[in-house]
Design a protein around this motif. Structure first.
Motif, PDB file in Angstrom:
ATOM      1  N   MET A 162       0.858  -1.219   0.107  1.00  0.00           N
ATOM      2  CA  MET A 162       0.054  -0.065   0.100  1.00  0.00           C
ATOM      3  C   MET A 162       0.864   1.377   0.082  1.00  0.00           C
ATOM      4  N   SER A 163       0.476   2.251  -0.935  1.00  0.00           N
ATOM      5  CA  SER A 163       1.374   3.500  -1.012  1.00  0.00           C
ATOM      6  C   SER A 163       1.281   4.153   0.298  1.00  0.00           C
ATOM      7  N   PRO A 164       2.307   4.869   0.653  1.00  0.00           N
ATOM      8  CA  PRO A 164       2.128   5.936   1.896  1.00  0.00           C
ATOM      9  C   PRO A 164       0.925   6.636   2.106  1.00  0.00           C
ATOM     10  N   LYS A 165       0.394   7.292   0.863  1.00  0.00           N
ATOM     11  CA  LYS A 165      -0.681   8.022   0.904  1.00  0.00           C
ATOM     12  C   LYS A 165      -2.007   7.197   1.127  1.00  0.00           C
ATOM     13  N   HIS A 166      -2.115   6.188   0.796  1.00  0.00           N
ATOM     14  CA  HIS A 166      -3.190   5.263   1.176  1.00  0.00           C
ATOM     15  C   HIS A 166      -3.046   4.578   2.607  1.00  0.00           C
ATOM     16  N   GLY A 167      -1.869   4.417   2.669  1.00  0.00           N
ATOM     17  CA  GLY A 167      -1.832   3.894   4.342  1.00  0.00           C
ATOM     18  C   GLY A 167      -2.110   5.083   5.105  1.00  0.00           C
ATOM     19  N   LEU A 168      -1.845   6.116   4.859  1.00  0.00           N
ATOM     20  CA  LEU A 168      -2.387   7.485   5.758  1.00  0.00           C
ATOM     21  C   LEU A 168      -3.639   7.735   5.776  1.00  0.00           C
ATOM     22  N   LEU A 169      -4.412   7.261   4.661  1.00  0.00           N
ATOM     23  CA  LEU A 169      -5.692   7.374   4.516  1.00  0.00           C
ATOM     24  C   LEU A 169      -6.619   6.182   5.500  1.00  0.00           C
ATOM     25  N   ALA A 170      -5.962   4.990   5.491  1.00  0.00           N
ATOM     26  CA  ALA A 170      -6.358   3.803   6.363  1.00  0.00           C
ATOM     27  C   ALA A 170      -6.375   4.248   7.797  1.00  0.00           C
ATOM     28  N   LEU A 171      -5.282   4.957   8.109  1.00  0.00           N
ATOM     29  CA  LEU A 171      -5.119   5.354   9.542  1.00  0.00           C
ATOM     30  C   LEU A 171      -6.155   6.357   9.774  1.00  0.00           C
ATOM     31  N   VAL A 172      -6.420   6.942   8.909  1.00  0.00           N
ATOM     32  CA  VAL A 172      -7.271   8.370   9.228  1.00  0.00           C
ATOM     33  C   VAL A 172      -8.640   7.582   9.498  1.00  0.00           C
ATOM     34  N   VAL A 173      -9.015   6.685   8.744  1.00  0.00           N
ATOM     35  CA  VAL A 173     -10.372   6.025   9.077  1.00  0.00           C
ATOM     36  C   VAL A 173     -10.311   5.209  10.254  1.00  0.00           C
ATOM     37  N   MET A 174      -9.259   4.623  10.733  1.00  0.00           N
ATOM     38  CA  MET A 174      -9.132   4.063  11.869  1.00  0.00           C
ATOM     39  C   MET A 174      -9.183   5.120  13.176  1.00  0.00           C
ATOM     40  N   LEU A 175      -8.921   6.084  13.124  1.00  0.00           N
ATOM     41  CA  LEU A 175      -9.091   7.141  13.990  1.00  0.00           C
ATOM     42  C   LEU A 175     -10.572   7.549  14.050  1.00  0.00           C
ATOM     43  N   ILE A 176     -11.220   7.847  12.901  1.00  0.00           N
ATOM     44  CA  ILE A 176     -12.615   8.193  12.877  1.00  0.00           C
ATOM     45  C   ILE A 176     -13.392   7.080  13.835  1.00  0.00           C
ATOM     46  N   TRP A 177     -13.071   5.789  13.134  1.00  0.00           N
ATOM     47  CA  TRP A 177     -14.009   4.733  13.707  1.00  0.00           C
ATOM     48  C   TRP A 177     -13.533   4.408  15.098  1.00  0.00           C
ATOM     49  N   GLY A 178     -12.469   4.752  15.612  1.00  0.00           N
ATOM     50  CA  GLY A 178     -11.934   4.523  16.948  1.00  0.00           C
ATOM     51  C   GLY A 178     -12.653   5.352  17.926  1.00  0.00           C
ATOM     52  N   ALA A 179     -12.327   6.788  17.426  1.00  0.00           N
ATOM     53  CA  ALA A 179     -13.221   7.857  18.266  1.00  0.00           C
ATOM     54  C   ALA A 179     -14.620   7.780  18.341  1.00  0.00           C
ATOM     55  N   ASN A 180     -15.215   6.961  17.406  1.00  0.00           N
ATOM     56  CA  ASN A 180     -16.630   6.950  17.211  1.00  0.00           C
ATOM     57  C   ASN A 180     -17.593   6.615  18.536  1.00  0.00           C
ATOM     58  N   PHE A 181     -16.745   5.531  19.204  1.00  0.00           N
ATOM     59  CA  PHE A 181     -17.307   5.134  20.485  1.00  0.00           C
ATOM     60  C   PHE A 181     -17.654   6.033  21.522  1.00  0.00           C
ATOM     61  N   VAL A 182     -16.338   7.068  21.876  1.00  0.00           N
ATOM     62  CA  VAL A 182     -16.465   8.302  22.549  1.00  0.00           C
ATOM     63  C   VAL A 182     -17.682   9.182  22.101  1.00  0.00           C
ATOM     64  N   VAL A 183     -17.627   9.375  20.825  1.00  0.00           N
ATOM     65  CA  VAL A 183     -18.589  10.327  20.316  1.00  0.00           C
ATOM     66  C   VAL A 183     -20.143   9.877  20.639  1.00  0.00           C
ATOM     67  N   ILE A 184     -20.531   8.736  20.308  1.00  0.00           N
ATOM     68  CA  ILE A 184     -21.597   7.904  20.506  1.00  0.00           C
ATOM     69  C   ILE A 184     -22.038   8.217  22.094  1.00  0.00           C
ATOM     70  N   ASP A 185     -20.930   7.885  22.925  1.00  0.00           N
ATOM     71  CA  ASP A 185     -21.249   7.926  24.513  1.00  0.00           C
ATOM     72  C   ASP A 185     -21.534   9.239  25.062  1.00  0.00           C
ATOM     73  N   GLU A 186     -20.788  10.303  24.452  1.00  0.00           N
ATOM     74  CA  GLU A 186     -21.029  11.730  24.757  1.00  0.00           C
ATOM     75  C   GLU A 186     -22.671  12.191  24.348  1.00  0.00           C
ATOM     76  N   GLY A 187     -22.786  11.874  23.065  1.00  0.00           N
ATOM     77  CA  GLY A 187     -24.181  12.152  22.739  1.00  0.00           C
ATOM     78  C   GLY A 187     -25.350  11.521  23.583  1.00  0.00           C
ATOM     79  N   LEU A 188     -25.104  10.228  23.796  1.00  0.00           N
ATOM     80  CA  LEU A 188     -25.956   9.784  24.719  1.00  0.00           C
ATOM     81  C   LEU A 188     -26.475  10.305  26.331  1.00  0.00           C
ATOM     82  N   SER A 189     -25.712  11.250  26.618  1.00  0.00           N
ATOM     83  CA  SER A 189     -26.099  12.082  27.798  1.00  0.00           C
ATOM     84  C   SER A 189     -27.304  12.892  27.685  1.00  0.00           C
ATOM     85  N   ASP A 190     -27.645  13.170  26.373  1.00  0.00           N
ATOM     86  CA  ASP A 190     -28.782  14.045  25.861  1.00  0.00           C
ATOM     87  C   ASP A 190     -29.927  13.258  25.561  1.00  0.00           C
TER      88      ASP A 190
END
Length: 309
Positions: A1-29
């Protein structure tokens, strides 16, 4: 995988990983099932008017939406609402890999490879450690609800596998239509019309931002990048990145919510992820792939058709 596409894959992992906390915060309301309905309305509309329907029978699309989206995420949201730590949820949900292997072996009569068996046993051992460790200091019910979410996801995987459907972007959009009305109906029954009305008329900035993030960021953008990577590279080069999702999820929960895992949870999580890594790299199969919350679908046994993306 090229460095550019590897970086895109890492961006997706960051989005998906943080998603659990984002959901949890939204559930407070917002009540969990109402929050789920809001998310999937935004996933489906207006894209459903511009994206062609998937090449699959409608009953298959409905079944996949019922298990992969409605079942999985309603239980995930309920578990978080019941007090399941967001970081731990991102880890335990990966039990779907092991459950997919087991269900496929029973229902589809597809025997797993030797390496998949080893990975499944190792992953199960790690999962048991996590459950025991969490049960020592907190109620175990939310963990069991997360395991039911993983079971629903795994069932959806097998349905898609049996039907020969790959979970491309069109399937994400059209199967999202299955979620809003049942989720809203259940919320009205469980939470009551007064609570649903109050929540809808008093949406906070956090709830709106969380809904936008989960729908647009995790589902639309995340899937868009992920499917493009799977179209360019073999699954064996792309899927292992998904193992970073629970790592990001645990770190995000640690930073944002001060959720510190115990030593035994860390050990159990490491053992579980090692088992998942072994199972998902069992063969050089076709493209397994994710749902917005870090999906991992194990590679197929040699000689069988592809498992869903």
């Amino acid at each position: 995988m090229s460095p550019k596409h590897g970086l895109l894959a890492l961006v997706v992992m960051l989005i998906w990983g943080a998603n659990f906390v984002v959901i949890d915060e939204g559930l407070s309301d917002v009540p969990p099932l109402l929050f789920l309905a809001m998310r999937f309305v935004l996933v489906a509309f207006p894209l459903v008017f511009f994206v062609r329907p998937p090449q699959a029978p409608w009953r298959t699309v409905v079944a996949i939406g019922a298990f992969m989206s409605l079942g999985q995420f309603s239980l995930l949201y309920l578990a978080l609402d019941l007090g399941m730590p967001a970081g731990l949820a991102s880890l335990v949900l990966q039990a779907q890999v092991i459950l997919t292997i087991v269900i496929a072996a029973i229902v589809l009569r597809e025997p797993p490879t030797g390496r998949q068996v080893v990975g499944a046993f190792l992953g199960t051992a790690g999962l048991v450690l996590v459950v025991v460790a969490h049960g020592i200091s907190a109620p175990v019910v939310p963990v069991l609800v997360i395991l039911c979410a993983a079971l629903s996801w795994a069932t959806g995987n097998v349905i898609a596998r049996k039907a020969g459907v790959s979970s491309g972007f069109s399937l994400v959009v059209w199967s999202a239509l299955v979620v809003p009305l049942p989720a809203l109906g259940l919320s009205l029954v469980i939470d009551g019309s007064d609570e649903v009305g109050r929540a809808l008329t008093h949406l906070s900035g956090v709830a709106l931002a969380s809904t936008a993030y989960t729908a647009i960021g995790a589902s639309v953008i995340g899937y868009g990048i992920w499917n493009s990577l799977l179209a360019r590279y073999p699954a064996s080069a792309v899927v292992p990145y998904v193992l970073l999702v629970p790592v990001v999820g645990i770190l995000a929960a640690w930073i944002v919510q001060s959720e510190v895992p115990t030593a035994l949870e860390v050990v159990g999580g490491a053992v579980m992820l090692a088992g998942v890594a072994i199972a998902t790299r069992a063969t050089r199969g076709p493209r397994p792939g994710p749902t917005p919350e870090a999906p991992i679908v194990p590679s197929r046994p040699a000689g069988s058709a592809s498992l869903p993306r």
